[in-house]
Design an enzyme around this catalytic site. Structure first.
Site, PDB file in Angstrom:
ATOM      1  N   ALA A   4      -2.899  -0.154  13.929  1.00  0.00           N
ATOM      2  CA  ALA A   4      -4.080  -0.323  13.080  1.00  0.00           C
ATOM      3  C   ALA A   4      -5.052  -1.351  13.640  1.00  0.00           C
ATOM      4  O   ALA A   4      -6.091  -1.606  13.039  1.00  0.00           O
ATOM      5  CB  ALA A   4      -3.661  -0.728  11.671  1.00  0.00           C
ATOM      6  N   THR A  64       3.884   1.557  -1.128  1.00  0.00           N
ATOM      7  CA  THR A  64       4.538   1.657  -2.435  1.00  0.00           C
ATOM      8  C   THR A  64       3.580   2.215  -3.478  1.00  0.00           C
ATOM      9  O   THR A  64       3.952   3.063  -4.294  1.00  0.00           O
ATOM     10  CB  THR A  64       5.059   0.276  -2.866  1.00  0.00           C
ATOM     11  OG1 THR A  64       5.839  -0.283  -1.814  1.00  0.00           O
ATOM     12  CG2 THR A  64       5.904   0.368  -4.116  1.00  0.00           C
ATOM     13  N   PHE A  71       4.200  -7.917  -9.531  1.00  0.00           N
ATOM     14  CA  PHE A  71       5.514  -8.462  -9.218  1.00  0.00           C
ATOM     15  C   PHE A  71       6.095  -9.083 -10.480  1.00  0.00           C
ATOM     16  O   PHE A  71       5.389  -9.385 -11.444  1.00  0.00           O
ATOM     17  CB  PHE A  71       5.428  -9.515  -8.114  1.00  0.00           C
ATOM     18  CG  PHE A  71       5.016  -8.962  -6.766  1.00  0.00           C
ATOM     19  CD1 PHE A  71       4.868  -7.602  -6.568  1.00  0.00           C
ATOM     20  CD2 PHE A  71       4.772  -9.808  -5.699  1.00  0.00           C
ATOM     21  CE1 PHE A  71       4.500  -7.094  -5.338  1.00  0.00           C
ATOM     22  CE2 PHE A  71       4.401  -9.315  -4.465  1.00  0.00           C
ATOM     23  CZ  PHE A  71       4.258  -7.951  -4.276  1.00  0.00           C
ATOM     24  N   LYS A 104       9.484  -7.142   9.994  1.00  0.00           N
ATOM     25  CA  LYS A 104       8.847  -6.529   8.834  1.00  0.00           C
ATOM     26  C   LYS A 104       9.786  -5.609   8.055  1.00  0.00           C
ATOM     27  O   LYS A 104       9.675  -5.454   6.849  1.00  0.00           O
ATOM     28  CB  LYS A 104       7.612  -5.732   9.282  1.00  0.00           C
ATOM     29  CG  LYS A 104       6.798  -5.132   8.139  1.00  0.00           C
ATOM     30  CD  LYS A 104       5.552  -4.462   8.697  1.00  0.00           C
ATOM     31  CE  LYS A 104       4.714  -3.851   7.588  1.00  0.00           C
ATOM     32  NZ  LYS A 104       5.370  -2.717   6.939  1.00  0.00           N
ATOM     33  N   LYS A 151       0.836  -1.210   0.000  1.00  0.00           N
ATOM     34  CA  LYS A 151       0.000   0.000   0.000  1.00  0.00           C
ATOM     35  C   LYS A 151       0.871   1.260   0.000  1.00  0.00           C
ATOM     36  O   LYS A 151       0.580   2.226  -0.711  1.00  0.00           O
ATOM     37  CB  LYS A 151      -0.934   0.002   1.212  1.00  0.00           C
ATOM     38  CG  LYS A 151      -1.984  -1.083   1.218  1.00  0.00           C
ATOM     39  CD  LYS A 151      -3.021  -0.870   2.291  1.00  0.00           C
ATOM     40  CE  LYS A 151      -2.422  -0.747   3.680  1.00  0.00           C
ATOM     41  NZ  LYS A 151      -1.742  -1.981   4.131  1.00  0.00           N
ATOM     42  N   ARG A 169       1.966   7.211   7.465  1.00  0.00           N
ATOM     43  CA  ARG A 169       2.218   7.040   8.888  1.00  0.00           C
ATOM     44  C   ARG A 169       3.714   6.928   9.139  1.00  0.00           C
ATOM     45  O   ARG A 169       4.470   6.466   8.290  1.00  0.00           O
ATOM     46  CB  ARG A 169       1.531   5.781   9.405  1.00  0.00           C
ATOM     47  CG  ARG A 169       0.028   5.828   9.399  1.00  0.00           C
ATOM     48  CD  ARG A 169      -0.551   4.511   9.878  1.00  0.00           C
ATOM     49  NE  ARG A 169      -0.242   3.426   8.959  1.00  0.00           N
ATOM     50  CZ  ARG A 169      -0.365   2.128   9.245  1.00  0.00           C
ATOM     51  NH1 ARG A 169      -0.768   1.767  10.451  1.00  0.00           N
ATOM     52  NH2 ARG A 169      -0.083   1.209   8.357  1.00  0.00           N
ATOM     53  N   TRP A 194       7.149  -0.001  -8.759  1.00  0.00           N
ATOM     54  CA  TRP A 194       8.261  -0.585  -8.014  1.00  0.00           C
ATOM     55  C   TRP A 194       9.510  -0.700  -8.893  1.00  0.00           C
ATOM     56  O   TRP A 194      10.617  -0.465  -8.440  1.00  0.00           O
ATOM     57  CB  TRP A 194       7.858  -1.968  -7.481  1.00  0.00           C
ATOM     58  CG  TRP A 194       8.937  -2.615  -6.647  1.00  0.00           C
ATOM     59  CD1 TRP A 194       9.208  -2.393  -5.334  1.00  0.00           C
ATOM     60  CD2 TRP A 194       9.876  -3.586  -7.099  1.00  0.00           C
ATOM     61  NE1 TRP A 194      10.270  -3.163  -4.921  1.00  0.00           N
ATOM     62  CE2 TRP A 194      10.702  -3.914  -5.991  1.00  0.00           C
ATOM     63  CE3 TRP A 194      10.110  -4.226  -8.314  1.00  0.00           C
ATOM     64  CZ2 TRP A 194      11.738  -4.849  -6.061  1.00  0.00           C
ATOM     65  CZ3 TRP A 194      11.138  -5.157  -8.390  1.00  0.00           C
ATOM     66  CH2 TRP A 194      11.953  -5.451  -7.275  1.00  0.00           C
ATOM     67  N   PHE A 236      -3.528  -1.983   7.240  1.00  0.00           N
ATOM     68  CA  PHE A 236      -4.063  -3.330   7.037  1.00  0.00           C
ATOM     69  C   PHE A 236      -5.044  -3.372   5.858  1.00  0.00           C
ATOM     70  O   PHE A 236      -4.956  -2.570   4.927  1.00  0.00           O
ATOM     71  CB  PHE A 236      -4.702  -3.861   8.321  1.00  0.00           C
ATOM     72  CG  PHE A 236      -3.731  -4.050   9.455  1.00  0.00           C
ATOM     73  CD1 PHE A 236      -2.389  -4.287   9.208  1.00  0.00           C
ATOM     74  CD2 PHE A 236      -4.163  -3.998  10.768  1.00  0.00           C
ATOM     75  CE1 PHE A 236      -1.502  -4.480  10.259  1.00  0.00           C
ATOM     76  CE2 PHE A 236      -3.271  -4.178  11.815  1.00  0.00           C
ATOM     77  CZ  PHE A 236      -1.945  -4.425  11.565  1.00  0.00           C
TER      78      PHE A 236
END
Length: 1108
Positions: A813, A561, A932, A594, A559, A583, A961, A844
C-alpha cells in the site's frame, strides 16, 4: 452434425453391408432407447414395408435365407387371418413412442406409404404393384386392418410432428433471445450401427440441434466408454449426452460417470431420485416413459383410476413408469414374470406394460380381453425373440377371467382414437423387420430406429432452458451460518475453528456460480474462472463500497474487521446480497509482528489459517515469475558481455533440424525495431547486432528479486560472485514478494490478455542509450503469463456467517496502490445483482489507500464507487489528540484504557480531514466507529456527533468484533441509505498534467502540504520517464502511513510542511509512476520477538496453533 470418431475407431472396421436385424429396446438398466444389431442368418426376417404409426405388421412376403423355416404360430406356419386382423388393428407402442419423437419428414413419408398400401390392400380386385418400395399384400384378410392402421399412423405422425415442431420452435425462440446459445447433443455410440449417424443428421436438420456423434467399436471396454463420458462432462459446449450402447455395458460406473445435468436419457440415480421424490420439474424424466404416458393421453385414454401392471421391467424404466402413472391417478402394480400372483394381476389390469420378454410358459390368455398391452421389452425389440408375433402373441381366447364380454368391450370403448375389434385386447407392439442390404435399409428405417436418436429432443429443450436460466443472474439462495458469540471473546483462531464452513462448491452454487466456473482447492477454497464475466456481461452491477480509515496506529484500526462485519450484517441479517473483496496477506507480517489479516473476533474470514498461509499459491506464483525475470536480466547481460554478435544471434535463433526460425516474441521484437523480415538468414550484420543486443545499463536496473519472508539482511546484497559468472557482479536487493510489480499488475488487470500485455510492458532497466528495456524485449512475457495463468483467478472463501468473500491480490500500500484486484470486484459486482453490495478495502489511511483506489484503481477499472466507509477508533483518535505513542507489542498506556473526552475531541481533527479528502472525490462518507471494550458511551457519542458535523452522511458505532454481523446492522442500514444517493464521483487530477503538477496536487489537496521539494535524482527520473512517453500515467505516492505528512511522529493534521520527493520510480506494466517520499523500505525485518514464537502445529490433529 459433427461426427466425431474416437481414436478407438481406428482399430475398428465395420463390415460392408452386413445383414442386420434392427429393433429398439429399453434397457433394464436405463430408460432410453437403444439400438441392437445382430447378424444371425437363420432368423426369419420381416418384409420391407413399414406402415405409418410405427406398427410393423406380419410380413405377407417374407424374405428368408435359404433353408430357413417360417415361424410357426398357434394356427400353423404363416399365421392366420384372425391373428392378422387382431394384430393389424393394433399399433406397437414402442413404434408409436418412437413416432412421437421422430422426424416429421420421415413420418410423413411413412404415413403416405402406409395409406397407399392400405388403399391398395382394401381392394382385392386391384392388380399390379402398390408402388415403389411396397410389396403387394395378400388377399382380403388384411383389408379390415389397414384402414385403421393408416388412420392411426397419420394420427401418430401428426403427434410426432407436433412434438418435434414444438421443440424446434422453442429452441429457435431461445436462440433468438440468446444468439450465443447453440444447443449441442453428444451421442456416444458403441456398435456397428452406422445408420445412427444418418438418423442423427436428420434429427439435427429437423430440430436445429448441433449433434456430436462419437463412434466407438462394439467391443469397447467400460473404461473406454467412461473416458469418453468424462471428456463430454468437461466440454462446456455440450448440453446433453445420450448413450447408445448395449445393455451389458450399462454398469454402475458408467451411470455414475454421467453428468446428471446432461443426462437427457434420465438414467442417473440423481435424476431418478428427484423424480421419485416429486421434483420432476428439476430433473430429466425417462423419454420412453414420458412418451408412453403422453401417447396414451393423446389417444384419449383416461388414466385416472386405471389399474396399471408393469411386468418384467427393471431399473429406471420401471421406477419412471410407476411414478408417472401414479401421478396421473392410476393404481400401479409392478411384477416380475415368475410372481405367483401374476395371472390374477394380469386379469385385474386395465393396462399392461411389458418391460422384458414374456416367457413362453406365460400364455396370453392370462390377459383380460379389452386390456391395453404396451411392449417396452428390450429382448423383444433387440432381436433376441426369434419367433415373435405369430407364435407368441396370438389373439387371446374368449375366456374372460371373471369378466363378461360386454365389460371387456366397454373398457375397450373407453379409449377412443385406437380402433379395435370387440372382445380383443389391444396389443400395442411391433414386429421386427429385417433388411438385407444398405439399399433396403435406406427405404425401410423402422421407427424404433429413429427413437434412439430422437428421444432426447424434449429433454434437450429442457436442458437448454435450464442452461440459459443458469446463465442469467438469479437471486441468491444463501444458507447463512449461525453464530453463538461467547463472552469474553475467545482468540481469533479459536473462533475460526469453532465454526464449520460450508463446502465451497455449495457456497458457489448458492451465489450463482456454475460448476464449471470454479476450481476447488481443498474443502473451503476455490478459484473462480473469468468466464463468469462473459456469462453475466449484461447483468447490471451492484453498489460499490470502499472501506478506508483514518491515519492508524501501528496496531491497525480494523478495516478488514469492519469490511467483514458489514457484509455479514447485509447478507445474514438484512437479506441483501453482498460480497467482501479483500487483499491476500503476505506471510512476512504473519510471521513477523502484525499477525494475520483475516479480520478478527466474530467478523473474520474462515478458515483463518488457510487465509493467512499459502491460500492457493498466488504469491508463490508471483515470486516465481518475478525471479524468472530477474534471472533473465542478469543472464542476458552476462551472455552479451561474453559473446560476439554472430555467436549471440546463433544461440538466440538456433538451428533446429537444419532450419532457423524466429519465435513469436522475437518477431514482435523485430517489428518494434522496425525490421520487417521473417527469415533469420536475411538480416544484415547491423540488424543482427541490433536484434541480439539489448545493451542493458546495469546501473539502471530497477527489477529486484523477491521473497515472501521478512529478512532484513537481503535489503542489500551482491550477486554474481561465483567463478562461473566470469567477474560480472553487481549490487542488488530483495523486496518482499507483495512489493513486486507483478502483484500490482495482477491487481489492476481485467483479463488474461490484458495481463499478458501489462507483463510485457514492464520496464526493468534502460539501455546504454537511455531507452527502456522491457520484459517483452527479454522474450519472457509468455513464460510469465504461463506462471500467472492460475493466479489471475480470484479466490473464493467465506465469512464466519457463511457469506462470500473474494481474496485476491495484495499489493503493497506504499509503493503500490494497496487494493484488492479489479477482477474480484468486477465478478462480485455481477454476482450480487443490481440491488446487492460489493465491499472492498483500501490499504492504510484514506490519504493513501483511498486516494490511490480512486485515482488509480477506478481509473483502470472504470468502476464508480457509491459510498466510502471511513473506519475510526477511539484509540487512534486519542493518539491524534496528543496521547502517548503506541507501539506494537507494548501494553497501552492508561490514557487509552480509561475515558478521556478531551483527547478524543482533539484527535477528531484527523477524522474530519479524512472526511474532507473523501469529499474531494464526490463520494458520500459513512463513519464506522470500531468499538473496543474500553470505549465509553460518552466517547462513542462524541465521535459520532463530530463526524456528522464534519460532513459525514452518518456515523455509526459497530460491535461486529464481539457479536458478528448483528453488531453492524445499523452500519449496514446507513450504507444502504447512503448508496441510494447519486454519486458525484470525480478524479482528483487529469493524467495529462505534467508529472510534477500531479504530485503537487496530491501533496497539497490530500496531505495538506505547503509544497513539494524534488531531489536532483527525482527530477532526472521524471525527465527520463517523460521523454520515454510515460508522463501521462497516474501517480502512486509512496510515503509513511502513520502520518498525513512524511514524518511518522507528526500526528493529527500537520500543516505548512514541505513534502520531500527523494526518488521517482515507474511501474509501467501496472500503469503508474511512484514518487518516494523520504526513505521507503520494501523489505521488512523481524522484531526481537516475532510472531513465529507462538505458531506451532499439533502433530496429532494437524491443527495450526498461535495464529492471530
Amino acid at each position: 452434425m459433427v461426427i466425431k470418431s474416437s481414436a478407438l475407431r481406428r482399430k475398428y472396421k465395420p463390415p460392408v453391408c452386413p445383414p442386420v436385424y434392427i429393433a429398439m429396446y429399453a434397457s433394464p438398466h436405463s430408460s432410453h432407447g437403444t439400438i441392437k444389431t445382430t447378424d444371425q442368418p437363420n432368423q426369419s426376417a420381416p418384409s420391407r414395408d413399414i406402415p405409418a404409426g410405427g406398427s410393423q405388421v406380419p410380413a405377407l412376403r417374407t424374405s428368408r435365407p435359404p433353408g430357413a423355416v417360417p415361424p410357426r404360430g398357434p394356427y400353423g406356419r404363416g399365421g392366420s387371418a384372425r391373428w392378422s386382423r387382431a394384430f393389424g388393428a393394433a399399433a406397437g407402442v414402442v413404434g408409436e413412442v418412437s413416432a412421437l419423437v421422430s422426424s416429421p419428414a420421415s413420418l410423413r413419408a411413412r404415413s403416405r406409404r402406409a395409406a397407399k398400401l392400405a388403399e391398395f390392400s382394401a381392394d382385392p380386385e386391384r392388380t399390379g404393384s402398390p408402388g415403389p418400395g411396397l410389396s403387394r399384400p395378400g388377399p382380403s384378410p388384411w383389408a379390415p386392418a389397414f384402414p385403421a392402421l393408416a388412420e392411426r399412423g397419420a394420427q401418430v405422425s401428426g403427434l410426432a410432428g407436433e412434438v418435434i415442431e414444438n421443440s424446434k420452435e422453442v429452441l429457435s425462440l431461445l436462440q433468438e433471445k440468446n444468439p450465443a446459445f447453440k444447443p449441442v447433443l453428444a451421442i456416444i455410440q458403441a456398435g456397428d450401427d452406422n445408420l445412427m449417424q444418418e438418423i442423427n443428421q436428420n434429427l439435427a436438420e429437423e430440430t436445429g440441434l448441433n449433434i456430436t456423434h462419437i463412434c466407438l467399436p462394439p467391443d469397447s471396454s467400460e473404461a473406454e466408454i467412461i473416458d469418453e463420458i468424462l471428456k463430454i462432462n468437461e466440454d462446456t459446449r455440450v448440453h446433453g449426452l445420450a448413450l447408445q450402447i448395449s445393455e451389458n455395458l450399462f454398469s454402475n460406473k458408467i451411470l455414475h460417470a454421467k453428468n446428471p445435468s446432461e443426462d437427457v436419457d434420465a438414467i442417473t440415480d440423481i435424476n431418478l431420485g428427484k423424480l421419485v421424490r416429486g421434483d420432476a420439474h428439476e430433473c430429466f424424466v425417462s423419454p420412453v416413459a414420458k412418451a408412453v404416458i403422453e401417447l396414451l393421453e393423446k389417444s384419449g385414454v383416461n388414466l385416472d383410476g386405471k389399474k396399471i401392471l408393469v411386468v418384467g421391467a427393471h431399473g429406471s424404466l420401471e421406477a419412471a413408469l410407476q411414478c408417472l402413472f401414479q401421478r396421473k391417478g392410476s393404481m400401479t402394480m409392478s411384477s416380475q414374470w415368475k410372481t405367483p400372483q401374476l395371472q390374477r394381476k394380469l386379469h385385474e389390469a386395465d393396462i399392461v406394460v411389458l418391460g422384458s420378454r414374456k416367457p413362453e410358459e406365460i400364455p396370453l390368455t392370462w390377459i383380460q380381453p379389452g386390456t391395453t398391452v404396451l411392449n417396452c421389452s428390450h429382448d423383444f425389440l433387440s432381436g433376441k425373440c426369434l419367433h415373435i408375433g405369430i407364435q407368441e402373441y396370438s389373439r387371446p381366447h374368449q375366456a374372460h377371467f371373471g369378466g363378461s364380454p360386454s365389460s371387456a368391450r366397454n373398457r375397450a370403448a373407453s379409449s377412443p382414437g385406437i380402433q379395435q375389434e370387440p372382445a380383443q385386447s389391444r396389443f400395442l407392439f411391433p414386429v421386427r423387420r429385417r433388411t438385407e442390404s444398405k439399399k433396403a435399409l435406406d427405404h425401410t428405417q423402422p421407427l424404433s430406429k429413429s427413437l434412439n436418436g430422437t428421444v432426447p429432443v424434449k429433454n434437450m429443450v429442457s436442458s437448454g432452458r435450464r442452461w440459459l436460466r443458469e446463465q442469467q443472474h438469479r437471486r441468491w439462495r444463501l444458507h447463512c451460518l449461525k453464530l453463538q458469540p461467547l463472552s469474553p471473546v475467545p482468540s481469533d483462531i479459536e473462533i475460526s475453528r469453532g465454526q464449520t464452513p460450508k463446502a465451497v462448491d455449495v457456497l458457489a452454487k448458492e451465489i450463482g456460480l456454475l460448476a464449471d466456473e470454479i476450481e476447488i482447492y481443498g474443502k473451503s477454497k476455490a478459484k473462480v474462472r473469468l468466464s463468469v464475466l462473459e456469462r453475466l456481461k449484461n447483468q447490471a452491477d451492484g453498489k460499490y463500497v470502499l472501506v478506508a480509515g483514518i491515519t492508524p496506529t501501528p496496531l491497525g484500526e480494523g478495516k478488514s474487521t469492519v469490511t467483514i462485519g458489514l457484509v455479514q450484517a447485509l447478507t445474514a441479517h438484512l437479506n441483501v446480497n453482498s460480497f467482501a473483496c479483500l487483499r491476500q496477506p503476505s506471510q512476512g507480517p504473519t510471521f513477523g509482528v502484525k499477525g494475520g489479516a483475516a479480520g478478527g473476533g466474530y467478523a473474520q474470514v474462515i478458515p483463518m489459517e488457510e487465509f493467512n498461509l499459502h491460500l492457493t499459491g498466488d504469491i508463490h506464483a508471483i515470486t516465481a515469475a518475478n525471479n524468472l525475470l530477474a534471472a533473465a536480466i542478469d543472464t542476458r547481460i552476462l551472455h552479451e558481455n561474453t559473446q560476439t554478435d554472430k555467436a549471440l544471434y546463433n544461440r538466440l535463433v538456433p538451428l533446429v533440424n537444419g532450419v532457423r526460425e524466429f519465435s513469436e516474441i522475437q518477431l514482435a521484437r523485430l517489428k518494434k525495431l522496425g525490421i520487417n523480415k521473417t527469415d533469420p538468414s536475411t538480416l544484415t550484420e547491423e540488424e543482427v547486432s541490433k536484434f541480439a543486443r539489448l545493451d542493458i545499463n546495469p546501473s539502471t536496473i530497477t527489477w529486484q528479486r523477491v521473497l515472501d519472508t521478512n529478512d532484513r539482511f537481503l535489503r542489500k546484497i551482491t550477486i554474481g560472485q561465483g567463478n562461473t559468472e566470469k567477474g560480472y557482479f553487481r549490487q542488488a536487493q530483495f523486496d518482499i514478494a507483495v512489493a513486486s510489480e507483478i502483484m500490482a499488475v495482477l491487481a489492476l488487470t481485467d483479463s488474461l490478455a490484458d495481463m499478458k500485455a501489462r507483463l510485457g510492458r514492464m520496464v526493468v532497466a534502460s539501455d546504454k542509450s537511455g531507452q527502456p528495456v522491457t520484459a517483452e524485449d527479454l522474450g519472457v512475457t509468455g513464460a510469465l503469463t504461463v506462471l500467472m495463468k492460475d493466479a489471475i483467478k480470484p479466490n473464493l472463501m467465506q465469512t464466519l456467517e457463511g457469506t462470500p468473500v473474494f481474496v485476491h491480490a495484495g499489493p503493497f500500500a506504499n509503493i503500490a496502490h494497496g487494493n484488492s484486484s479489479v477482477l474480484a470486484d468486477k465478478i462480485a459486482l455481477k454476482l450480487v445483482g443490481e440491488e446487492g453490495f460489493v465491499v472492498t478495502e483500501a490499504g492504510f489511511g484514506a490519504d493513501i489507500g483511498m486516494e490511490k483506489f480512486f485515482n488509480i484503481k477506478c481509473r483502470a477499472s472504470g468502476l464508480v464507487p457509491n459510498v466510502v466507509v471511513l473506519v475510526a477508533t477511539v484509540r487512534a483518535l486519542k493518539m491524534h489528540g496528543g496521547g502517548p505513542s503506541v507501539t506494537a507489542g507494548v501494553p497501552l498506556k492508561k490514557e487509552y484504557t480509561e475515558e478521556n473526552i478531551q483527547l478524543v475531541a482533539d484527535g477528531c481533527c484527523n477524522l474530519q480531514k479524512q472526511i474532507q479528502i473523501a469529499q474531494l472525490f464526490g463520494v458520500p462518507v459513512v463513519v464506522a466507529l470500531n468499538v473496543f471494550k474500553t470505549d465509553t458511551r460518552a466517547e462513542i457519542d462524541l465521535v459520532c456527533e463530530l463526524a456528522k458535523r464534519a460532513g459525514a452522511f452518518d456515523a455509526v458505532p459497530c460491535y461486529h468484533w464481539s457479536v458478528g454481523g448483528k453488531g453492524s446492522v445499523d452500519l449496514a442500514r446507513a450504507v444502504r441509505e447512503a448508496a441510494s444517493k447519486r454519486s458525484q464521483f470525480q478524479f482528483l487530477y487529469d493524467v495529462q498534467l505534467p508529472v510534477v503538477d500531479k504530485i503537487r496536487t496530491i501533496a497539497q489537496a490530500v496531505y495538506g502540504a505547503k509544497d513539494i521539494e524534488l531531489s536532483p535524482e527525482a527530477q532526472a527520473k521524471i525527465d527520463r520517464y517523460t521523454k520515454q512517453g510515460f508522463g501521462n500515467l497516474p501517480i502512486c505516492m509512496a510515503k509513511t502511513h502513520l502520518s498525513l505528512s512524511h514524518e511518522p511522529d507528526k500526528k493529527g493534521v500537520p500543516r505548512d510542511f514541505i513534502l520531500p520527493i527523494s526518488d521517482v520510480r515507474a511501474s509501467i506494466g501496472a500503469g503508474f509512476i511512484y514518487p518516494l517520499v523520504g526513505t521507503m523500505s520494501t523489505m521488512p525485518g523481524l522484531p526481537t520477538r516475532p510472531c513465529f514464537y507462538d505458531i506451532d502445529l499439533d502433530t496429532e490433529t494437524e491443527q495450526v496453533k498461535g495464529l492471530f
